[in-house]
Design an enzyme around this catalytic site. Structure first.
Site, PDB file in Angstrom:
ATOM      1  N   ASP A 209       0.809  -1.214   0.000  1.00 43.03           N
ATOM      2  CA  ASP A 209       0.000   0.000   0.000  1.00 43.03           C
ATOM      3  C   ASP A 209       0.850   1.275   0.000  1.00 43.03           C
ATOM      4  O   ASP A 209       0.703   2.127   0.861  1.00 43.03           O
ATOM      5  CB  ASP A 209      -0.910  -0.058   1.250  1.00 43.03           C
ATOM      6  CG  ASP A 209      -1.933   1.059   1.266  1.00 43.03           C
ATOM      7  OD1 ASP A 209      -2.347   1.505   0.185  1.00 43.03           O
ATOM      8  OD2 ASP A 209      -2.312   1.480   2.381  1.00 43.03           O
ATOM      9  N   ASN A 450       6.354  -7.298   7.079  1.00 41.44           N
ATOM     10  CA  ASN A 450       5.093  -6.666   7.447  1.00 41.44           C
ATOM     11  C   ASN A 450       3.944  -7.422   6.801  1.00 41.44           C
ATOM     12  O   ASN A 450       3.920  -7.601   5.573  1.00 41.44           O
ATOM     13  CB  ASN A 450       5.049  -5.209   6.970  1.00 41.44           C
ATOM     14  CG  ASN A 450       3.719  -4.556   7.324  1.00 41.44           C
ATOM     15  OD1 ASN A 450       3.430  -4.289   8.490  1.00 41.44           O
ATOM     16  ND2 ASN A 450       2.877  -4.327   6.327  1.00 41.44           N
ATOM     17  N   GLU A 451       3.025  -7.872   7.618  1.00 40.98           N
ATOM     18  CA  GLU A 451       1.790  -8.499   7.176  1.00 40.98           C
ATOM     19  C   GLU A 451       1.964  -9.585   6.130  1.00 40.98           C
ATOM     20  O   GLU A 451       1.404  -9.507   5.029  1.00 40.98           O
ATOM     21  CB  GLU A 451       0.805  -7.442   6.659  1.00 40.98           C
ATOM     22  CG  GLU A 451       0.416  -6.452   7.728  1.00 40.98           C
ATOM     23  CD  GLU A 451      -0.861  -5.688   7.412  1.00 40.98           C
ATOM     24  OE1 GLU A 451      -1.245  -5.635   6.229  1.00 40.98           O
ATOM     25  OE2 GLU A 451      -1.461  -5.154   8.347  1.00 40.98           O
ATOM     26  N   ASN A 513      -1.057  -5.282  13.452  1.00 41.03           N
ATOM     27  CA  ASN A 513      -1.736  -4.132  12.843  1.00 41.03           C
ATOM     28  C   ASN A 513      -3.234  -4.379  12.931  1.00 41.03           C
ATOM     29  O   ASN A 513      -3.706  -5.436  12.508  1.00 41.03           O
ATOM     30  CB  ASN A 513      -1.346  -4.002  11.366  1.00 41.03           C
ATOM     31  CG  ASN A 513       0.144  -3.743  11.187  1.00 41.03           C
ATOM     32  OD1 ASN A 513       0.828  -3.344  12.130  1.00 41.03           O
ATOM     33  ND2 ASN A 513       0.645  -3.964   9.975  1.00 41.03           N
ATOM     34  N   TYR A 515      -7.353  -2.809  12.500  1.00 35.41           N
ATOM     35  CA  TYR A 515      -8.260  -1.779  11.966  1.00 35.41           C
ATOM     36  C   TYR A 515      -9.717  -2.126  12.227  1.00 35.41           C
ATOM     37  O   TYR A 515     -10.579  -1.860  11.392  1.00 35.41           O
ATOM     38  CB  TYR A 515      -8.003  -1.590  10.462  1.00 35.41           C
ATOM     39  CG  TYR A 515      -6.631  -1.027  10.178  1.00 35.41           C
ATOM     40  CD1 TYR A 515      -6.416   0.349  10.193  1.00 35.41           C
ATOM     41  CD2 TYR A 515      -5.553  -1.864   9.914  1.00 35.41           C
ATOM     42  CE1 TYR A 515      -5.143   0.883   9.939  1.00 35.41           C
ATOM     43  CE2 TYR A 515      -4.286  -1.346   9.668  1.00 35.41           C
ATOM     44  CZ  TYR A 515      -4.090   0.026   9.679  1.00 35.41           C
ATOM     45  OH  TYR A 515      -2.838   0.552   9.436  1.00 35.41           O
ATOM     46  N   TYR A 519     -11.717  -1.196   8.515  1.00 36.50           N
ATOM     47  CA  TYR A 519     -11.905  -2.138   7.400  1.00 36.50           C
ATOM     48  C   TYR A 519     -12.991  -3.162   7.707  1.00 36.50           C
ATOM     49  O   TYR A 519     -13.624  -3.698   6.796  1.00 36.50           O
ATOM     50  CB  TYR A 519     -10.597  -2.859   7.071  1.00 36.50           C
ATOM     51  CG  TYR A 519      -9.575  -1.958   6.421  1.00 36.50           C
ATOM     52  CD1 TYR A 519      -9.868  -1.284   5.239  1.00 36.50           C
ATOM     53  CD2 TYR A 519      -8.326  -1.762   6.988  1.00 36.50           C
ATOM     54  CE1 TYR A 519      -8.935  -0.442   4.652  1.00 36.50           C
ATOM     55  CE2 TYR A 519      -7.388  -0.932   6.399  1.00 36.50           C
ATOM     56  CZ  TYR A 519      -7.704  -0.270   5.231  1.00 36.50           C
ATOM     57  OH  TYR A 519      -6.782   0.563   4.638  1.00 36.50           O
ATOM     58  N   GLU A 551       0.184  -0.817  14.139  1.00 31.30           N
ATOM     59  CA  GLU A 551      -0.627   0.036  13.253  1.00 31.30           C
ATOM     60  C   GLU A 551      -2.059   0.073  13.760  1.00 31.30           C
ATOM     61  O   GLU A 551      -2.609  -0.967  14.147  1.00 31.30           O
ATOM     62  CB  GLU A 551      -0.667  -0.524  11.817  1.00 31.30           C
ATOM     63  CG  GLU A 551       0.566  -0.315  11.004  1.00 31.30           C
ATOM     64  CD  GLU A 551       0.407  -0.806   9.554  1.00 31.30           C
ATOM     65  OE1 GLU A 551      -0.734  -0.854   9.035  1.00 31.30           O
ATOM     66  OE2 GLU A 551       1.442  -1.151   8.953  1.00 31.30           O
ATOM     67  N   TRP A 596      -0.897   4.571  12.839  1.00 35.18           N
ATOM     68  CA  TRP A 596      -0.710   4.537  11.382  1.00 35.18           C
ATOM     69  C   TRP A 596      -1.496   5.686  10.798  1.00 35.18           C
ATOM     70  O   TRP A 596      -2.690   5.717  10.944  1.00 35.18           O
ATOM     71  CB  TRP A 596      -1.209   3.214  10.803  1.00 35.18           C
ATOM     72  CG  TRP A 596      -0.839   3.065   9.349  1.00 35.18           C
ATOM     73  CD1 TRP A 596      -1.656   3.215   8.256  1.00 35.18           C
ATOM     74  CD2 TRP A 596       0.453   2.732   8.831  1.00 35.18           C
ATOM     75  NE1 TRP A 596      -0.954   3.009   7.111  1.00 35.18           N
ATOM     76  CE2 TRP A 596       0.345   2.714   7.415  1.00 35.18           C
ATOM     77  CE3 TRP A 596       1.692   2.473   9.416  1.00 35.18           C
ATOM     78  CZ2 TRP A 596       1.431   2.435   6.592  1.00 35.18           C
ATOM     79  CZ3 TRP A 596       2.759   2.191   8.580  1.00 35.18           C
ATOM     80  CH2 TRP A 596       2.622   2.175   7.189  1.00 35.18           C
ATOM     81  N   LYS A 616      -4.366   8.241   6.269  1.00 39.94           N
ATOM     82  CA  LYS A 616      -4.378   7.947   7.708  1.00 39.94           C
ATOM     83  C   LYS A 616      -3.336   8.758   8.482  1.00 39.94           C
ATOM     84  O   LYS A 616      -3.151   8.546   9.684  1.00 39.94           O
ATOM     85  CB  LYS A 616      -4.164   6.443   7.953  1.00 39.94           C
ATOM     86  CG  LYS A 616      -5.310   5.592   7.416  1.00 39.94           C
ATOM     87  CD  LYS A 616      -5.266   4.172   7.913  1.00 39.94           C
ATOM     88  CE  LYS A 616      -6.346   3.332   7.272  1.00 39.94           C
ATOM     89  NZ  LYS A 616      -6.101   3.050   5.844  1.00 39.94           N
TER      90      LYS A 616
HETATM   91  C1  GCB Z   1      -1.793  -2.178   6.781  1.00 42.98           C
HETATM   92  C2  GCB Z   1      -0.494  -2.137   6.079  1.00 42.98           C
HETATM   93  C3  GCB Z   1      -0.133  -0.737   5.610  1.00 42.98           C
HETATM   94  C4  GCB Z   1      -1.358  -0.057   5.020  1.00 42.98           C
HETATM   95  C5  GCB Z   1      -2.420   0.024   6.105  1.00 42.98           C
HETATM   96  C6  GCB Z   1      -3.708   0.687   5.606  1.00 42.98           C
HETATM   97  O1  GCB Z   1      -2.072  -3.047   7.546  1.00 42.98           O
HETATM   98  O2  GCB Z   1       0.557  -2.646   6.856  1.00 42.98           O
HETATM   99  O3  GCB Z   1       0.877  -0.835   4.655  1.00 42.98           O
HETATM  100  O4  GCB Z   1      -1.055   1.206   4.527  1.00 42.98           O
HETATM  101  O5  GCB Z   1      -2.734  -1.264   6.536  1.00 42.98           O
HETATM  102  O6  GCB Z   1      -3.850   1.897   5.756  1.00 42.98           O
HETATM  103  O7  GCB Z   1      -4.532  -0.023   5.046  1.00 42.98           O
END
Ligand code: GCB
Length: 649
Positions: A209, A450-451, A513, A515, A519, A551, A596, A616
């Site tokens: 991303d 990462n992820e 991470n 959200y 999401y 994050e 993040w 973000k």
């Molecule tokens: C994540 C990723 C990061 C993205 C973020 C997002 O988990 O590690 O690279 O930018 O989510 O904002 O979706």
């Protein structure tokens, strides 16, 4: 209640995955069209050649080749056959460092083969020395020629590489340096791109991303080493015995010198010790009584000079800053110098208008200023290694850094050859990163990925179920490699939402991470936060390790407000961050929170990225604060939770 929430989570995840899988555009054929293969005449760069950054002193020289170079795209990949390395015709001008996507109006999305060229005068006085070229970052694959002769190749962006050029140099004359760079997105590269069924449905088709800025993004240097005898590497490890600092210095040399000396100074004192080599290595311990410990509140750096030769005749000399500190973990804490420390800060990007991902020193200084302004003490170099200057500054400013390799967007299914190539690249990055950054006191933890992404994310949403052993083996290989190269720091990888917790078992700190409320459970922050709470407790119960939120955040349009706290408003971002901080800080096993992101940043174009931006950031892309930045300052620096009072300061 928990079951209902879990069911909701699963449904939302399924929906999320379906959206992600929609409209996958396969550009594989295009990618392979331009495949550039390494040949025998292009030796690969050696990771250990980047261990010591070029220095200017009484025995070493360096020359910064930053400036305006010649540039030409080569969409047909005809340049090599047509010998463009003998001199570019019909070229245009380009700034180095700088990425080509941002400097020109017509090649914003072009990632294919391109050529760079510069002429540089190498002084006669350098004759008798060994001369090297060091490229700070060529994203992604590069081949080099000097005066028309092939020199070598390197794969992998965001990390330097070096080659000796002594036998190619024309002394006291101009020398032509040609560098071919291409940044095609491929499933067998790291980071990955053009992945069938990949994570992001974006253009360009990166499986990560952030925008895949291409080109020579960091400075290119020429530098010299003394010809017969030189220092090849220095490794500093620090510890304490009571109030005495223990500084273990290991020196690796090339050539015939058998002795040298160490001079450590600081706090008005100087300690000098002789060193004696056995083979090519020497190890000595410097003891500093009443040592000043490096920490965020007092990032004190001692000066260490390593000399080769005798006091009368210095054969080689290299200088290093040394911060004396230790880092360790218990099952609930990170300990800096034996004391618990909480990591407050950000996941970042190197990203700025026009510069793209290229070195922009005023922006770097500003970022440190703004991080300090919020009260942060830590950041992660998401999702690739940052410039050496960035790491030096982190040492000086007292930031605790999670240093990440470019292994983002890894997956473990599909083509076996591609998987093997990715694994090899991930290991190469680890070797290069540790070779480059191992002496920075600011670096407390290496992050190997990462992820990494499971094949079937819903299967593993709440742990349990059948777990594929292959990814675990791949990830354990990476954390194991780090431990074999550096036992003085922590190692982690960052887990994706709903990823199997078994993947995180080999980490010293469980980094995740999350959200929930963005999401999934979209807009329903309260539900999201309940899941977060359950999940944090579960993770710690099962893994019995400290946990860190690496994050969490919400896309926010600067200047967008609402009476209700709705998604994309500044109010929602503040609420989101506040709720996550409240949960995290209520758990004594949570050791850090990285919001993040520090600033809005450029991504590919896609349905979830309005204007090709990830919004973000708590600062805008040009570093203006959103309400969330003021909120963090109130909370982190002033211990208050009141963002409104600071909104218009
Ligand atoms: C994540 C990723 C990061 C993205 C973020 C997002 O988990 O590690 O690279 O930018 O989510 O904002 O979706």
């Amino acid at each position: 209640m928990a079951d209902a929430l879990t069911g909701n989570v699963m449904r939302n995840q399924l929906k999320f995955c379906k959206v992600m899988k929609l409209k996958i555009i396969s550009l594989l054929s295009l990618a392979f069209l331009h495949t550039v293969q390494a040949e025998v005449s292009f030796p690969r760069a050696n990771a250990t050649d980047i261990a010591l950054f070029p220095q200017q002193n009484e025995v070493r020289n360096r020359m910064d080749l930053s400036g305006v170079w010649k540039f030409k795209t080569d969409p047909e990949n005809a340049g090599e056959e047509e010998r463009w390395f003998d001199g570019l015709r019909d070229s245009r001008s380009i700034a180095v460092p700088g990425c080509w996507n941002e400097q020109f109006t017509d090649i914003r999305n072009y990632l294919g083969v391109s050529w760079y060229e510069t002429d540089t005068y190498v002084p006669e006085s350098w004759q008798g020395e060994r001369v090297f070229i060091r490229v700070g970052s060529a994203n992604y694959a590069a081949r080099l020629w000097i005066n028309g002769a092939p020199l070598g190749c390197h794969e992998g962006g965001h990390i330097p590489f070096a080659f000796e050029i002594t036998s190619f140099v024309r002394w006291g004359q101009d020398n032509r340096i040609a560098i071919q760079v291409e940044n095609l997105l491929k499933p067998d590269r790291v980071p990955t791109g053009n992945v069938p069924g990949g994570q992001f449905n974006s253009f360009p088709s990166a499986n990560f991303d952030f925008f895949p800025y291409a080109g020579l993004n960091r400075a290119v240097w020429l530098y010299t080493l003394p010809r017969e005898r030189s220092i090849k590497d220095i490794t500093v490890r620090t510890n304490f015995e009571g109030e005495t600092g223990i500084v273990e210095v290991e020196v690796e040399k090339e050539g015939t010198a058998s002795r040298g000396r160490l001079v450590l100074s600081g706090e008005g004192r100087q300690i000098e010790l002789p060193i004696q080599f056995e083979g090519d290595r020497a190890k000595e311990v410097i003891r500093i009584p009443n040592v000043r410990r490096w920490c965020p509140q007092d990032p004190y750096l001692y000066s260490l000079s390593v000399f080769l030769g005798s006091e009368e005749k210095t054969l080689d000399h290299y200088f290093l800053n040394v911060g004396v500190r230790t880092i360790s973990v218990t099952s609930r804490q990170i300990l800096l110098n034996g004391e618990p420390v909480f990591l407050r800060g950000f996941g970042k990007h190197i990203d700025f208008p026009i510069f793209g991902r290229a070195t922009a020193n005023p922006v770097m200084i500003k970022d440190f200023e703004l991080m300090k302004w919020t009260g942060a003490n830590s950041f992660r170099t998401s999702h690739y290694p940052y410039d050496e200057e960035f790491m030096d500054l982190a040492d000086r400013e007292g930031f605790l850094v999670i240093d990440e390799t470019p292994s983002v967007g890894l997956y473990f299914h599909g083509d076996e050859d591609a998987l093997e190539a990715r694994q090899k690249m991930s290991k190469q990055y680890i070797r290069e990163l540790i070779a480059r950054d191992k002496n920075h006191p600011s670096v407390i933890m290496w992050c190997v990925a990462n992820e990494p992404f499971p094949k079937d994310i819903k299967m593993s949403a709440v742990g349990g179920g059948e777990v594929d052993p292959k990814p675990i083996q791949c990830l354990e290989e990476l954390t194991g490699l780090v431990r074999s190269l550096d036992s003085t720091r922590l190692v982690t990888l960052v887990g994706v939402m709903s990823g199997p917790l078994e993947w995180l078992a080999s980490c010293d700190v469980v980094c995740i991470n999350r959200y929930w409320g963005w999401y999934t459970n979209t807009g329903q922050l309260e539900n999201g936060v309940k899941i977060l709470e359950m999940e944090l407790d579960g993770l710690h119960r099962k893994l019995n390790k400290p946990v860190m939120l690496t994050e969490f955040g919400a896309d926010t349009m600067s200047g967008f407000h609402g009476v209700d706290s709705e998604m994309y408003t500044e109010e929602f971002q503040v609420d989101f961050i506040r709720s996550y901080l409240n949960v995290a800080e209520s758990k004594d096993f949570v050791v850090g929170t990285h919001v993040w992101n520090f600033a809005d940043f450029r991504t590919g174009q896609g349905l979830i990225r309005f204007m090709g931006m990830n919004l973000k950031g708590v600062f805008t892309r040009d570093r203006e604060p959103k309400m969330a930045a003021h909120f963090l300052r109130s909370r982190w620096l002033e211990g208050s939770d009141d963002s409104s009072a600071h909104e218009h300061k």
